[in-house]
Design an enzyme around this catalytic site. Structure first.
Site, PDB file in Angstrom:
ATOM      1  CG  ASP A 178      30.055  44.532  47.357  1.00 29.92           C
ATOM      2  OD1 ASP A 178      29.546  44.951  48.402  1.00 29.92           O
ATOM      3  OD2 ASP A 178      31.216  44.821  47.002  1.00 29.92           O
ATOM      4  CG  HIS A 220      37.278  38.748  47.513  1.00 33.87           C
ATOM      5  ND1 HIS A 220      38.409  38.665  48.283  1.00 33.87           N
ATOM      6  CD2 HIS A 220      36.424  39.571  48.170  1.00 33.87           C
ATOM      7  CE1 HIS A 220      38.241  39.408  49.359  1.00 33.87           C
ATOM      8  NE2 HIS A 220      37.049  39.978  49.311  1.00 33.87           N
ATOM      9  CG  HIS A 229      36.818  48.300  48.773  1.00 34.64           C
ATOM     10  ND1 HIS A 229      36.457  47.122  49.347  1.00 34.64           N
ATOM     11  CD2 HIS A 229      37.416  49.036  49.763  1.00 34.64           C
ATOM     12  CE1 HIS A 229      36.809  47.124  50.633  1.00 34.64           C
ATOM     13  NE2 HIS A 229      37.392  48.284  50.915  1.00 34.64           N
TER      14      HIS A 229
HETATM   15  C1  LIG Z   1      33.703  44.276  49.420  1.00 35.62           C
HETATM   16  C2  LIG Z   1      34.611  44.071  48.311  1.00 35.62           C
HETATM   17  O1  LIG Z   1      35.469  44.874  48.089  1.00 35.62           O
HETATM   18  S1  LIG Z   1      34.480  42.626  47.448  1.00 35.62           S
HETATM   19  C3  LIG Z   1      34.979  43.058  45.831  1.00 35.62           C
HETATM   20  C4  LIG Z   1      33.968  43.971  45.192  1.00 35.62           C
HETATM   21  N1  LIG Z   1      34.328  44.297  43.806  1.00 35.62           N
HETATM   22  C5  LIG Z   1      33.668  43.793  42.767  1.00 35.62           C
HETATM   23  O2  LIG Z   1      32.716  43.026  42.880  1.00 35.62           O
HETATM   24  C6  LIG Z   1      34.144  44.282  41.424  1.00 35.62           C
HETATM   25  C7  LIG Z   1      34.318  43.146  40.437  1.00 35.62           C
HETATM   26  N2  LIG Z   1      35.483  42.354  40.786  1.00 35.62           N
HETATM   27  C8  LIG Z   1      36.751  42.730  40.461  1.00 35.62           C
HETATM   28  O3  LIG Z   1      36.966  43.761  39.820  1.00 35.62           O
HETATM   29  C9  LIG Z   1      37.906  41.858  40.888  1.00 35.62           C
HETATM   30  O4  LIG Z   1      37.480  40.528  41.060  1.00 35.62           O
HETATM   31  C10 LIG Z   1      38.598  42.371  42.171  1.00 35.62           C
HETATM   32  C11 LIG Z   1      39.140  43.790  41.911  1.00 35.62           C
HETATM   33  C12 LIG Z   1      37.631  42.420  43.325  1.00 35.62           C
HETATM   34  C13 LIG Z   1      39.757  41.439  42.517  1.00 35.62           C
HETATM   35  O5  LIG Z   1      40.595  41.479  41.453  1.00 35.62           O
HETATM   36  P1  LIG Z   1      42.060  40.861  41.406  1.00 35.62           P
HETATM   37  O6  LIG Z   1      42.437  40.163  42.614  1.00 35.62           O
HETATM   38  O7  LIG Z   1      42.952  41.980  40.988  1.00 35.62           O
HETATM   39  O8  LIG Z   1      41.850  39.771  40.288  1.00 35.62           O
HETATM   40  P2  LIG Z   1      42.285  39.898  38.806  1.00 35.62           P
HETATM   41  O9  LIG Z   1      41.825  41.191  38.198  1.00 35.62           O
HETATM   42  O10 LIG Z   1      43.753  39.603  38.757  1.00 35.62           O
HETATM   43  O11 LIG Z   1      41.454  38.731  38.136  1.00 35.62           O
HETATM   44  C14 LIG Z   1      41.944  37.453  37.818  1.00 35.62           C
HETATM   45  C15 LIG Z   1      41.219  36.992  36.577  1.00 35.62           C
HETATM   46  O12 LIG Z   1      39.821  36.939  36.826  1.00 35.62           O
HETATM   47  C16 LIG Z   1      39.111  37.846  36.006  1.00 35.62           C
HETATM   48  N3  LIG Z   1      38.112  38.541  36.822  1.00 35.62           N
HETATM   49  C17 LIG Z   1      38.289  39.042  38.075  1.00 35.62           C
HETATM   50  N4  LIG Z   1      37.147  39.605  38.502  1.00 35.62           N
HETATM   51  C18 LIG Z   1      36.264  39.476  37.509  1.00 35.62           C
HETATM   52  C19 LIG Z   1      34.940  39.892  37.348  1.00 35.62           C
HETATM   53  N5  LIG Z   1      34.316  40.562  38.324  1.00 35.62           N
HETATM   54  N6  LIG Z   1      34.305  39.612  36.203  1.00 35.62           N
HETATM   55  C20 LIG Z   1      34.936  38.947  35.228  1.00 35.62           C
HETATM   56  N7  LIG Z   1      36.213  38.530  35.306  1.00 35.62           N
HETATM   57  C21 LIG Z   1      36.861  38.799  36.438  1.00 35.62           C
HETATM   58  C22 LIG Z   1      40.166  38.837  35.506  1.00 35.62           C
HETATM   59  O13 LIG Z   1      39.784  39.416  34.282  1.00 35.62           O
HETATM   60  C23 LIG Z   1      41.366  37.946  35.404  1.00 35.62           C
HETATM   61  O14 LIG Z   1      41.250  37.181  34.224  1.00 35.62           O
HETATM   62  P3  LIG Z   1      42.560  36.827  33.339  1.00 35.62           P
HETATM   63  O15 LIG Z   1      43.440  36.032  34.258  1.00 35.62           O
HETATM   64  O16 LIG Z   1      42.002  36.041  32.195  1.00 35.62           O
HETATM   65  O17 LIG Z   1      43.156  38.137  32.958  1.00 35.62           O
HETATM   66  O1  LIG Z   2      38.683  42.011  51.616  1.00 38.24           O
HETATM   67  C1  LIG Z   2      38.571  42.649  50.561  1.00 38.24           C
HETATM   68  O2  LIG Z   2      39.513  42.856  49.755  1.00 38.24           O
HETATM   69  C2  LIG Z   2      37.258  43.196  50.151  1.00 38.24           C
HETATM   70  C3  LIG Z   2      36.117  42.717  50.982  1.00 38.24           C
HETATM   71  O3  LIG Z   2      35.561  41.666  50.762  1.00 38.24           O
HETATM   72  C4  LIG Z   2      35.709  43.536  52.119  1.00 38.24           C
HETATM   73  O4  LIG Z   2      36.324  44.571  52.378  1.00 38.24           O
HETATM   74  O5  LIG Z   2      34.724  43.177  52.782  1.00 38.24           O
END
Ligand SMILES: CC(=O)SCCNC(=O)CCNC(=O)[C@H](O)C(C)(C)COP(=O)(O)OP(=O)(O)OC[C@H]1O[C@@H](n2cnc3c(N)ncnc32)[C@H](O)[C@@H]1OP(=O)(O)O
Ligand SMILES: O=C([O-])CC(=O)C(=O)O
Length: 383
Positions: free
Chosen positions: A319, A265, A226
């Site tokens: 981010d 996301h 997050h």
């Molecule tokens: C302000 C915020 O909170 S914005 C988010 C900030 N977080 C990040 O940048 C961390 C990196 N990103 C992630 O970990 C994820 O994209 C999350 C947690 C934000 C969202 O994840 P989810 O909705 O659970 O997506 P999920 O994990 O199901 O991903 C779907 C597919 O995309 C892939 N994927 C998702 N995010 C990423 C990533 N950052 N890098 C590479 N692959 C990814 C997964 O491995 C999955 O692949 P698969 O279908 O082959 O198994």
């Molecule tokens: O909406 C979300 O899951 C994460 C995000 O981009 C935020 O909190 O700004």
């Protein structure tokens, strides 16, 4: 034998589950649209201020000039924090995680607020105004103390963004720097039912106090999935080193099924519109300052990620570019996530206030998959 519920209805990660109504924020994840009160985020960033967006979120409507002036004066008047808290922050271990420090400081601040146990809507709003104002002072104090620098008292003659940069860096920012930071705060102020806002609401749904809601939310924002991702993006940039190494670095990570920070996301399956606004500012900063290294690395990472896994809906999120903008403002990566909290405090407070108007205890369920028909075994009979 007890009845065991069936597994077919599990919404893992609560994905797509609708648990309440909200008039604050709308997100269309497939087209990359974000609005607050129906107004596109790009317009908020271009035309508004963090102060105005915060008030609009708290009250659920655009303020009049008079209401905004009153709110702004309230924020300015409430910037100071208790001396005891300043002493406490100064005594925190220097190696403590700044988000841990923030969580502790906000919890401590609640002890000094005579209104803290009042859960009426009026009190929640008044506490919110103080929290929005005092978050800036607390976060700047944590950063200064951690860096072994003297803690700087707030000034009432500067904007919220300008005063924060002044307290953090020890010198008044230029109007351009203060405005750039203001825009970054606007972009991070609210985002629907993200994990930290949901956490704040879950706490408030037990009719708990405002400080407990916000302390819970800080804990949720801290994680690298997050708010913690912005700091991890900078770690990645430093690991990559130079733009020519970016493509190979990302390709290797993806081949190893590792996650790339700052992309992907839960809701956006296309470009997060906030990342587009931040990218433009990051590009501007890179051109102006001749500091193009980070920006060029990010550009290559973005292209490599979109080419390789864009088809899975993986694109840059908020981010991704924020860190380069903060770095340019003289902010170290350890403070990026607290700065996210500095902005998100408005969204947390507004969402708690909105949900509390028609509260219902949040209490989901889990499918039981454990043993059944067991009996207690004495310790001596266990292997
Ligand atoms: C302000 C915020 O909170 S914005 C988010 C900030 N977080 C990040 O940048 C961390 C990196 N990103 C992630 O970990 C994820 O994209 C999350 C947690 C934000 C969202 O994840 P989810 O909705 O659970 O997506 P999920 O994990 O199901 O991903 C779907 C597919 O995309 C892939 N994927 C998702 N995010 C990423 C990533 N950052 N890098 C590479 N692959 C990814 C997964 O491995 C999955 O692949 P698969 O279908 O082959 O198994
Ligand atoms: O909406 C979300 O899951 C994460 C995000 O981009 C935020 O909190 O700004």
């Amino acid at each position: 034998m007890y009845p065991v519920s069936n597994m077919t209805n599990i919404a893992k990660g609560l994905e797509g589950v609708l648990f309440t109504e909200s008039k604050l924020t709308f997100i269309n994840g497939s087209e990359g649209i974000l609005t607050h009160l129906g107004i596109p985020i790009q317009e908020w960033a271009e035309k508004s201020t963090f102060e105005e967006l915060s008030l609009a979120l708290l009250d659920g409507e655009l303020p009049t000039a008079e209401e905004l002036a009153k709110f702004d004066a309230q924020l300015r008047a409430n910037r100071a924090i208790p001396d005891k808290l300043i002493e406490e922050i100064a005594s925190f271990p220097k190696n403590a995680n700044p988000m841990q420090a923030l969580r502790t400081a906000v919890s401590y601040l609640g002890l000094f607020d005579p209104q803290s146990e009042d859960v009426s809507q009026e009190a929640r709003r008044e506490i919110s105004i103080r929290l929005i104002a005092q978050f800036a002072t607390i976060i700047a104090a944590i950063a200064r103390a951690r860096e072994g620098q003297e803690i700087i008292a707030p000034r009432a003659d500067l904007t919220h963004a300008g005063n924060f940069l002044y307290m953090l860096n020890g010198k008044e920012p230029s109007p351009e720097q203060a405005r750039l930071f203001d825009i970054a705060l606007i972009l991070h102020a609210d985002h629907g039912m993200n994990a930290s806002t949901f956490t704040a609401i879950a706490t408030s749904s037990t009719i708990s106090d405002m400080y407990s809601c916000i302390v819970s939310a800080i804990g949720a924002l801290k994680g690298p999935l997050h708010g913690g991702a912005n700091e991890q993006v900078m770690v990645m940039l430093d690991e990559v080193g130079t733009p020519d190494k970016a493509e190979a670095y990302i390709t290797k990570k993806l081949d190893n099924k590792e996650k790339i920070m700052g992309v992907g996301h839960r809701v956006y399956k296309y470009f997060d519109p906030r990342s587009r606004v931040l990218r433009d500012y990051a590009a501007m900063v890179a051109d102006k300052e001749g500091k193009s290294n980070y920006y060029q690395i990010l550009e290559t990472i973005e292209k490599t990620v979109v080419d390789r896994i864009g088809s899975k809906g993986i694109y840059p999120n908020v981010d991704f570019y924020s860190g380069t903008v903060y770095s340019d403002l003289g902010i170290k990566k350890e403070y990026f996530t607290p700065i996210f909290a500095l902005a998100r405090i408005s969204g947390w407070c507004a969402s708690v206030i909105e949900y509390s108007k028609d509260n219902r205890l949040l209490r989901p369920d889990a499918v039981y998959t454990g043993l059944t028909d067991q009996h207690y075994k004495d310790l001596k009979d266990r292997q």
